[in-house]
Design an enzyme around this catalytic site. Structure first.
Site, PDB file in Angstrom:
ATOM      1  N   GLY A  90       0.954  -1.010   0.104  1.00 31.57           N
ATOM      2  CA  GLY A  90      -0.430   0.202  -0.126  1.00 31.57           C
ATOM      3  C   GLY A  90       1.049   1.260   0.555  1.00 31.57           C
ATOM      4  N   GLY A  92       2.521   3.296   1.366  1.00 30.42           N
ATOM      5  CA  GLY A  92       3.007   3.689   2.073  1.00 30.42           C
ATOM      6  C   GLY A  92       3.734   5.404   3.117  1.00 30.42           C
ATOM      7  N   ARG A  93       3.844   5.996   1.651  1.00 25.21           N
ATOM      8  CA  ARG A  93       4.075   7.514   1.684  1.00 25.21           C
ATOM      9  C   ARG A  93       3.296   8.427   0.598  1.00 25.21           C
ATOM     10  NH1 ARG A  93      10.410   7.314   0.579  1.00 25.21           N
ATOM     11  NH2 ARG A  93      10.550   5.677  -1.376  1.00 25.21           N
ATOM     12  N   GLY A 126       6.467   7.342   6.872  1.00 27.32           N
ATOM     13  CA  GLY A 126       5.782   7.777   5.936  1.00 27.32           C
ATOM     14  C   GLY A 126       6.812   8.905   4.982  1.00 27.32           C
ATOM     15  N   ARG A 176       3.905  14.045  -7.864  1.00 29.50           N
ATOM     16  CA  ARG A 176       3.671  13.372  -8.788  1.00 29.50           C
ATOM     17  C   ARG A 176       3.020  13.158  -9.882  1.00 29.50           C
ATOM     18  NH1 ARG A 176       6.548   7.231  -6.849  1.00 29.50           N
ATOM     19  NH2 ARG A 176       4.727   6.935  -5.517  1.00 29.50           N
ATOM     20  N   ARG A 183      -1.326   0.095 -10.474  1.00 29.11           N
ATOM     21  CA  ARG A 183      -0.360  -1.237 -10.201  1.00 29.11           C
ATOM     22  C   ARG A 183      -0.788  -2.592 -10.705  1.00 29.11           C
ATOM     23  NH1 ARG A 183       3.543   1.459  -6.997  1.00 29.11           N
ATOM     24  NH2 ARG A 183       2.193   3.368  -6.880  1.00 29.11           N
ATOM     25  N   ASP A 252       4.411  -4.597  -7.360  1.00 26.28           N
ATOM     26  CA  ASP A 252       3.935  -2.945  -6.922  1.00 26.28           C
ATOM     27  C   ASP A 252       4.784  -1.989  -7.326  1.00 26.28           C
ATOM     28  OD1 ASP A 252       6.306  -4.148  -5.362  1.00 26.28           O
ATOM     29  OD2 ASP A 252       5.512  -1.900  -4.427  1.00 26.28           O
ATOM     30  N   ASN A 253       5.346  -2.688  -8.091  1.00 20.88           N
ATOM     31  CA  ASN A 253       6.405  -1.085  -9.038  1.00 20.88           C
ATOM     32  C   ASN A 253       6.001  -0.874 -10.284  1.00 20.88           C
ATOM     33  OD1 ASN A 253       7.794  -0.061  -6.786  1.00 20.88           O
ATOM     34  ND2 ASN A 253       9.956  -1.153  -6.883  1.00 20.88           N
ATOM     35  N   ASP A 262       7.470   5.191 -10.482  1.00 19.86           N
ATOM     36  CA  ASP A 262       8.314   4.524  -9.006  1.00 19.86           C
ATOM     37  C   ASP A 262       9.705   4.717  -9.391  1.00 19.86           C
ATOM     38  OD1 ASP A 262       5.680   4.676  -7.198  1.00 19.86           O
ATOM     39  OD2 ASP A 262       6.343   2.648  -6.766  1.00 19.86           O
TER      40      ASP A 262
END
Length: 487
Positions: A90, A92-93, A126, A176, A183, A252-253, A262
């Site tokens: 998830g 996280g930051r 984070g 961003r 993803r 996840d990227n 990412d």
């Protein structure tokens, strides 16, 4: 209301049920201030780089306050990291603020990276440190300049907030921008969580928002998956052609839109080395440069496994079989252009492979070799001394004569071919040592080098004397640099 908030829409992702995200308030930085702004990305979003980045906009993009009426979201996902199932991950930051209509006709998500902890931070704070934030800001815009699909970076906000990694560092926030940050790992999340209803909702959302043409297909989910495969194959072909190493190709990227996503321990090749590992944390070399196409295919297999409740197994397997021919066609197209050929022939693979083998054996600089090759003529002249990049110059001379014969067969005038090649083979890339110099200056409070480097990389194909220091071979100390997942 700040300029960034004007025209900011609620993200389409927020229309999904709460299982897909958590509402999270950003956490303010101490003494936030602008470190860099991308004029190109600003104009993409309909913002004026000269007037719209005032204190009110800084407050929103630093995470000092959320946008009016729009609660930020942290999205849920899972994934395979270094080939191992990692379970729930998830944002996280990262916080999704909203969407703006772009000048390109698309809606773009606006996301803050480093704006504080979320329910997905997993013991983390984070935050993102300044050094990695500079690298992400610069490479996002550099990849856009190269014409490679990517998330963008609108702003970089620095601060006096201290965070601990290997040592105490200052925190920063990158804004961003992308049409979507969905993803592969989001689909894995709901499949492994045994939530086929949520899996279907996510696929329906992605198709409606980004692949509407697939809705009319006989099998919309299968047609959509085939497009994801094609976009992923074309993306990794772009990376291989320009010498870009992602460094952390976890599921996840991986972007569902085929974007470079990412920017962690990435790197552009200096000396050409197919075995190059840009991530110091990648002890097994899983994400070595030459393995990137294989890893992207492996990740697509994991996505296929997650989609089995939506798509018949035989159709998934048929779709996966399209990856290799799509990749080979994309690579042939890109390498044909890099070599300056009007038509690609089967024997050209041998010509290309022999050049790459020679570059690898000699450690010839990847970017400079291709750039200087633009000047080689059909008579075999080498006015920009490409041969000087090779220790064994005689071997290069032998290859160059073969190349000259091929150029004669191709029949294109030297000047015309050279001009076209210079729009494909960049003069400038974001080498690690250039990013490091910008980081060192910024850590001392000087952000001018970030902005100068960004301006150069926004047009990497046009040679300009004021950026001559960015176009040469890397210094010896550059070989001692290493980047890792610590950020």
């Amino acid at each position: 209301m700040s300029a960034i908030e004007t025209g900011l829409h609620s993200p389409r992702y927020a229309a999904l049920p709460p299982i897909f995200y958590r509402v999270v308030a950003p956490q303010a930085l101490n003494e936030p201030h602008w470190a860099a702004i991308s004029p190109d990305c600003a104009r993409l979003l309909g913002l004026d780089p000269a007037h719209d980045f005032d204190d009110d906009t800084l407050a929103v993009l630093a995470g000092s306050r959320p946008p009016a009426r729009l609660p930020p979201l942290a999205t849920a996902y899972s994934g395979h990291q270094f080939g191992v199932w990692a379970g729930q991950l998830g944002d996280g930051r990262a916080l999704l603020l909203g969407e703006r209509d772009g000048q390109d006709g698309q809606r773009h998500e606006i996301q803050l990276k480093g704006a504080g902890s979320t329910p997905f931070s997993r013991m983390g704070d984070g935050r993102a440190v300044l050094r990695s934030s500079i690298r992400e800001f610069l490479c996002s815009e550099a990849m856009a300049g190269l014409g490679i699909p990517t998330s963008r970076a609108l702003t970089l906000v620095a601060s006096s907030t201290l965070v601990r990694r290997e040592s105490l560092e200052t925190a920063a926030v990158v804004c961003r921008v992308a049409p979507s940050f969905v993803r592969f790992g989001m689909f894995e999340h709901f499949c492994h969580g045994n939530r086929p209803d949520a899996l279907r909702q996510l696929a329906d959302h992605v198709i409606a928002a980004h692949f509407p043409e697939c809705q009319q297909a006989e099998q919309p989910y299968a047609a959509w998956f085939e497009q994801v495969i094609a976009a992923s194959a074309r993306l990794v072909a772009d990376w291989q052609a320009v010498g870009f190493c992602h460094g952390v190709l976890n599921t996840d990227n991986m972007s569902i839109l085929g974007l470079t996503l990412d920017y962690g321990p990435f790197g552009f090749l200096d000396g050409f080395d197919p075995e190059h590992i840009c991530n110091h944390s990648d002890h097994q070399g899983r994400y070595a440069f030459r393995r990137q196409p294989h890893i992207v295919y492996w990740n697509l297999q994991r996505l296929a496994a997650a989609l089995w409740p939506l798509i018949r197994e035989e159709r998934l397997l048929q779709a996966l079989e399209t990856f290799q021919p799509t990749l080979e066609a994309a690579l042939a197209s890109r390498m044909q252009a890099k070599l300056g050929l009007q038509h690609w022939q089967d024997d050209d693979w041998t010509l290309l492979t022999d050049l790459l083998d020679l570059m690898a054996a000699q450690g010839a600089d990847h970017t400079l070799t291709w750039r200087r090759l633009c000047a080689v003529t059909a008579h075999g002249d080498d006015p920009e001394h490409c041969r000087d990049l090779f220790l064994d110059r005689a071997s290069f001379d032998t290859w160059r004569q073969r190349y000259a014969v091929r150029l004669q067969q191709d029949g294109q005038p030297d000047a015309q071919r050279s001009a076209a090649m210079r729009q494909i083979n960049p003069c400038y890339v974001l080498r690690n040592h250039l990013a490091e110099l910008a980081i060192q200056a910024a850590q001392a409070g000087n952000y001018q080098e970030i902005n100068r480097l960004r301006a150069c990389l926004s047009d990497p194909f046009t040679e300009r004397p004021e950026y001559a220091d960015y176009a040469g071979l890397p210094p010896d100390w550059a070989h001692t640099l290493s980047v890792s997942c610590s950020s």
